[in-house]
Enzyme design. Structure first.
Site, PDB file in Angstrom:
ATOM      1  N   THR A   1      -6.090  12.856   7.516  1.00 62.85           N
ATOM      2  CA  THR A   1      -4.849  12.042   6.878  1.00 62.85           C
ATOM      3  C   THR A   1      -5.401  11.454   5.531  1.00 62.85           C
ATOM      4  O   THR A   1      -6.427  10.513   5.800  1.00 62.85           O
ATOM      5  CB  THR A   1      -4.282  11.241   7.869  1.00 62.85           C
ATOM      6  OG1 THR A   1      -5.046  10.145   8.154  1.00 62.85           O
ATOM      7  CG2 THR A   1      -3.698  12.024   9.178  1.00 62.85           C
TER       8      THR A   1
ATOM      9  N   GLU B   1      -1.142  13.296  12.596  1.00 62.52           N
ATOM     10  CA  GLU B   1      -1.549  12.729  13.965  1.00 62.52           C
ATOM     11  C   GLU B   1      -0.693  13.571  15.106  1.00 62.52           C
ATOM     12  O   GLU B   1      -0.824  13.274  16.463  1.00 62.52           O
ATOM     13  CB  GLU B   1      -1.683  11.440  14.087  1.00 62.52           C
ATOM     14  CG  GLU B   1      -2.703  10.608  13.559  1.00 62.52           C
ATOM     15  CD  GLU B   1      -2.032  10.400  12.108  1.00 62.52           C
ATOM     16  OE1 GLU B   1      -1.355  11.007  11.436  1.00 62.52           O
ATOM     17  OE2 GLU B   1      -2.694   9.227  11.434  1.00 62.52           O
TER      18      GLU B   1
ATOM     19  N   LYS C   1      11.340  -7.482   3.584  1.00 62.28           N
ATOM     20  CA  LYS C   1      11.956  -8.668   4.044  1.00 62.28           C
ATOM     21  C   LYS C   1      12.652  -9.551   3.160  1.00 62.28           C
ATOM     22  O   LYS C   1      11.904 -10.285   2.708  1.00 62.28           O
ATOM     23  CB  LYS C   1      10.936  -9.377   5.164  1.00 62.28           C
ATOM     24  CG  LYS C   1      11.018  -8.633   6.494  1.00 62.28           C
ATOM     25  CD  LYS C   1      10.575  -9.375   7.624  1.00 62.28           C
ATOM     26  CE  LYS C   1      10.771  -9.066   8.934  1.00 62.28           C
ATOM     27  NZ  LYS C   1      10.089  -9.764  10.119  1.00 62.28           N
TER      28      LYS C   1
ATOM     29  N   TRP D   1      15.341  -7.407   7.534  1.00 68.78           N
ATOM     30  CA  TRP D   1      14.830  -6.004   7.091  1.00 68.78           C
ATOM     31  C   TRP D   1      15.673  -5.412   6.070  1.00 68.78           C
ATOM     32  O   TRP D   1      17.283  -5.410   6.691  1.00 68.78           O
ATOM     33  CB  TRP D   1      14.554  -5.261   8.341  1.00 68.78           C
ATOM     34  CG  TRP D   1      12.960  -5.532   8.763  1.00 68.78           C
ATOM     35  CD1 TRP D   1      12.097  -6.322   8.441  1.00 68.78           C
ATOM     36  CD2 TRP D   1      12.452  -5.001  10.021  1.00 68.78           C
ATOM     37  NE1 TRP D   1      11.054  -6.539   8.999  1.00 68.78           N
ATOM     38  CE2 TRP D   1      10.985  -5.498  10.164  1.00 68.78           C
ATOM     39  CE3 TRP D   1      12.679  -4.097  10.871  1.00 68.78           C
ATOM     40  CZ2 TRP D   1      10.395  -5.263  10.928  1.00 68.78           C
ATOM     41  CZ3 TRP D   1      11.862  -3.854  11.883  1.00 68.78           C
ATOM     42  CH2 TRP D   1      10.744  -4.165  12.036  1.00 68.78           C
TER      43      TRP D   1
HETATM   44  P1  AMP Z   1       1.496  13.016   7.154  1.00 66.77           P
HETATM   45  O1  AMP Z   1       0.736  12.453   8.290  1.00 66.77           O
HETATM   46  O2  AMP Z   1       0.851  13.090   5.714  1.00 66.77           O
HETATM   47  O3  AMP Z   1       2.199  14.171   7.516  1.00 66.77           O
HETATM   48  O4  AMP Z   1       2.772  11.763   7.068  1.00 66.77           O
HETATM   49  C1  AMP Z   1       3.196  11.496   7.903  1.00 66.77           C
HETATM   50  C2  AMP Z   1       4.358  10.301   7.448  1.00 66.77           C
HETATM   51  O5  AMP Z   1       5.381  10.974   6.835  1.00 66.77           O
HETATM   52  C3  AMP Z   1       5.360   9.816   8.612  1.00 66.77           C
HETATM   53  O6  AMP Z   1       4.737   8.677   9.306  1.00 66.77           O
HETATM   54  C4  AMP Z   1       6.617   9.404   7.728  1.00 66.77           C
HETATM   55  O7  AMP Z   1       6.261   8.132   7.253  1.00 66.77           O
HETATM   56  C5  AMP Z   1       6.445  10.385   6.770  1.00 66.77           C
HETATM   57  N1  AMP Z   1       7.753  11.328   7.047  1.00 66.77           N
HETATM   58  C6  AMP Z   1       7.418  12.604   7.415  1.00 66.77           C
HETATM   59  N2  AMP Z   1       8.404  13.186   7.583  1.00 66.77           N
HETATM   60  C7  AMP Z   1       9.395  12.505   7.315  1.00 66.77           C
HETATM   61  C8  AMP Z   1      11.225  12.323   7.229  1.00 66.77           C
HETATM   62  N3  AMP Z   1      11.652  13.717   7.580  1.00 66.77           N
HETATM   63  N4  AMP Z   1      11.571  11.140   6.684  1.00 66.77           N
HETATM   64  C9  AMP Z   1      11.008  10.231   6.726  1.00 66.77           C
HETATM   65  N5  AMP Z   1       9.620   9.891   6.318  1.00 66.77           N
HETATM   66  C10 AMP Z   1       8.826  11.059   6.793  1.00 66.77           C
END
Ligand code: AMP
Length: 542
Positions: free
Chosen positions: A185, A330, A439, A444
């Site tokens: 990641t 993850e 905040k 929030w």
């Molecule tokens: P990644 O591991 O690069 O796929 O990133 C994961 C992160 O992307 C998540 O923890 C979210 O913060 C963001 N994310 C993924 N899907 C969405 C969604 N549908 N809406 C908002 N944030 C998302």
């Protein structure tokens, strides 16, 4: 008393064997550098996978060794996925859009023994190969005729590697918990961390993702995974498609361009596609400007970042169903999917729009909860915010080579780093990343909700909200906007007036700044750390 059922292993090898026997004639179409439309079927794909396995077997690797890829979505990458994992090695997919220093770090951290790369990435690798002493060979995914000129030592041509190899191979018996794939990641701070998938987690995730209320993958589908195979295994499509016998269309490096995508969808009769919001914005912009349509397309899975309502509504006009998915590297990655409610009539237009914007309901297999700063579980009332935690058989328990570190504050639950609400029907809505929370006066503000409203403005191409120092409220939201092609005259006043009646008054941004572009991470997410740095000296008007 135990049940009296067989304990056959859940392995990716079984997907391959099943697809070859049952779905052998289903087609895989690929765009590659050396062939604009390569076509073959699952039977031929897995015969070549065995040829590749024979070639790799000569390298005397140990079980569990890592074979990396730096590649677009195409059939050779697909063969590499299966040959590596089913031989008992780990297919480590690397995101070529990362900085070269990060790629070097990842290759060395993962101890990659061989790297399979697209010809496009030979110049990139030339710059870093010297710092990757553990890599024994660089395999270019092309034919001898198309091999790029390069002084790289140990450069191997993929097609020459396969040539002359037998397509008979006896796959080893693998433990279902054996590692099969690795993906790092790309956090915005610190070094990237490796998520190590197992055969078992991959199969269970593929089962889950195929369900009708998830991606709904069927043998009647033609699937175009635009989400890269280097980003969480293209959301599992390279596994779920052969399981179902779906036809696959791999776009190669033609991922971001709306016109090329529309052509591919129309010429190949694509029914289902998956990708991040940016991709759909460019497809929809092209459709609008050209008057072209995508009539075969039935549904798109949108994930990786919040999906603007305008994207869903534009897809509605083309008869395409939008399904928002939320997940993480993850989580293999799917956690929740938002399918349209069974009875649209039950909802007012406003309520329907509100529900569509949520991240959706968890797929069976994923448990979730929200907790406050003290770890107290919050109610599922659609109002209470909390840090989102998840658990399940396709969710990572610790990071690669960080097994002993305290990855999770609470044993058995994975901290997503997202802040969310969950309503009584189980619809989860992401309101923020923990570290991006604003905040204001101790309360929030959901930057994602504010961004959703901003991007719905017809003159806005992209928008981000950050918390910025305010002498009275400690923080107030600052909106940063990229104007769209027809929005060059958009003013801050007009932008702020747009929020009236759409969100709580005190959530309305304190000010607006216009920029030509927003900084993005290698996976297309807006880089808020960089934005905060860019605007650190900004002062709100008195
Ligand atoms: P990644 O591991 O690069 O796929 O990133 C994961 C992160 O992307 C998540 O923890 C979210 O913060 C963001 N994310 C993924 N899907 C969405 C969604 N549908 N809406 C908002 N944030 C998302």
């Amino acid at each position: 008393m135990n049940g009296l059922m067989m304990d056959t292993k859940l392995s990716i090898t079984a997907i391959m064997e099943h697809a070859e026997r049952v779905n052998g004639t289903a087609e895989i179409v690929s765009v590659t550098r050396d062939n604009p439309r390569h076509r073959y079927n699952y039977r031929e794909a897995f015969a070549r996978t065995r040829q590749l396995a024979n070639a790799i077997a000569r390298w005397s690797l140990a079980q569990g060794d890592r074979i990396a890829t730096l590649a677009w979505n195409d059939y050779r990458h697909f063969e590499t996925y299966y040959a590596a994992a089913c031989s008992g090695y780990v297919c480590h997919t690397i995101n070529p859009r990362l900085f070269p220093e990060q790629i070097t770090y990842i290759i060395n951290h993962a101890q990659d023994r061989y790297v399979f790369l697209d010809p496009d990435f030979v110049p990139l690798v030339e710059g870093l190969a010297g710092e990757c002493p553990g890599v024994q060979g660089w395999v270019v995914l092309t034919t001898q005729e198309h091999m790029p000129r390069s002084n790289l030592p140990n450069l191997i041509c993929y097609e020459s590697l396969l040539a002359g190899e037998s397509d008979e191979f006896t796959w080893p018996e693998l433990d279902e918990n054996a590692a099969c794939a690795l993906c790092y990641t790309s956090g915005t701070t610190g070094n990237p961390k490796g998520v190590m998938y197992s055969h078992r987690s991959t199969i269970l995730h593929a089962y889950g993702s195929m369900m009708p209320d998830a991606m709904g993958v069927s043998h009647r589908d033609t699937i175009l995974p635009i989400v890269p195979m280097f980003h969480v295994n293209a959301w599992g499509v390279p596994y779920s498609a052969p399981m179902a016998g779906a036809r696959l269309v791999f776009p190669g490096n033609k991922m971001g361009d709306g016109e090329t995508l529309a052509t591919l969808i129309n010429e190949e009769g694509v029914t289902l596609s998956a990708g991040v919001p940016t991709v759909w914005l460019s497809l929809l912009a092209y459709l609008k400007s050209s008057g072209n349509r995508v009539d075969s397309l039935q549904r798109v899975i949108v994930g990786g970042a919040a999906c603007p309502l305008s994207v869903m509504e534009d897809f509605d006009t083309y008869g395409v169903e939008t399904r928002v998915g939320w997940g993480m590297t993850e989580m293999s990655p799917l956690g929740t999917v938002n399918t349209s409610p069974s009875s649209r009539e039950r909802y007012s237009d406003e309520d329907f729009a509100r529900i569509r914007l949520k991240a959706g309901r968890p797929i069976f297999g994923v448990e979730m909860k929200i907790v406050d700063d003290q770890g107290n579980e919050q109610p599922w009332d659609g109002e209470a915010f909390g840090s989102l935690k998840v658990r399940g058989p396709w969710i990572c328990s610790s990071y690669f080579k960080l097994e002993d570190s305290d990855a999770h504050a609470e044993a058995g639950w994975f901290e997503t780093g997202d802040v969310a609400t969950i309503d009584p029907d189980g619809f989860m809505a992401i309101t923020d990343r923990t570290k991006d929370v604003i905040k204001s006066g101790g309360e929030w503000i959901s930057s994602i909700e504010v961004e959703n409203v901003a991007t719905d403005h017809p003159k806005v191409a992209e928008a981000a909200v950050i918390g910025h120092y305010h002498p009275k409220w400690s923080e107030r939201p600052l909106l940063i906007v990229v104007r769209g092609p027809e929005g060059q005259d958009l003013t801050a006043e007009e932008m702020l007036a747009w929020f009236e009646g759409k969100i709580a008054r005190w959530w309305t941004p304190e000010a607006v700044q216009f920029v030509d572009e927003l900084p993005h991470t290698a996976t297309g997410k807006i880089q808020k750390v960089t934005l905060r740095e860019m605007f650190k000296d900004y002062q709100f008007p008195e």
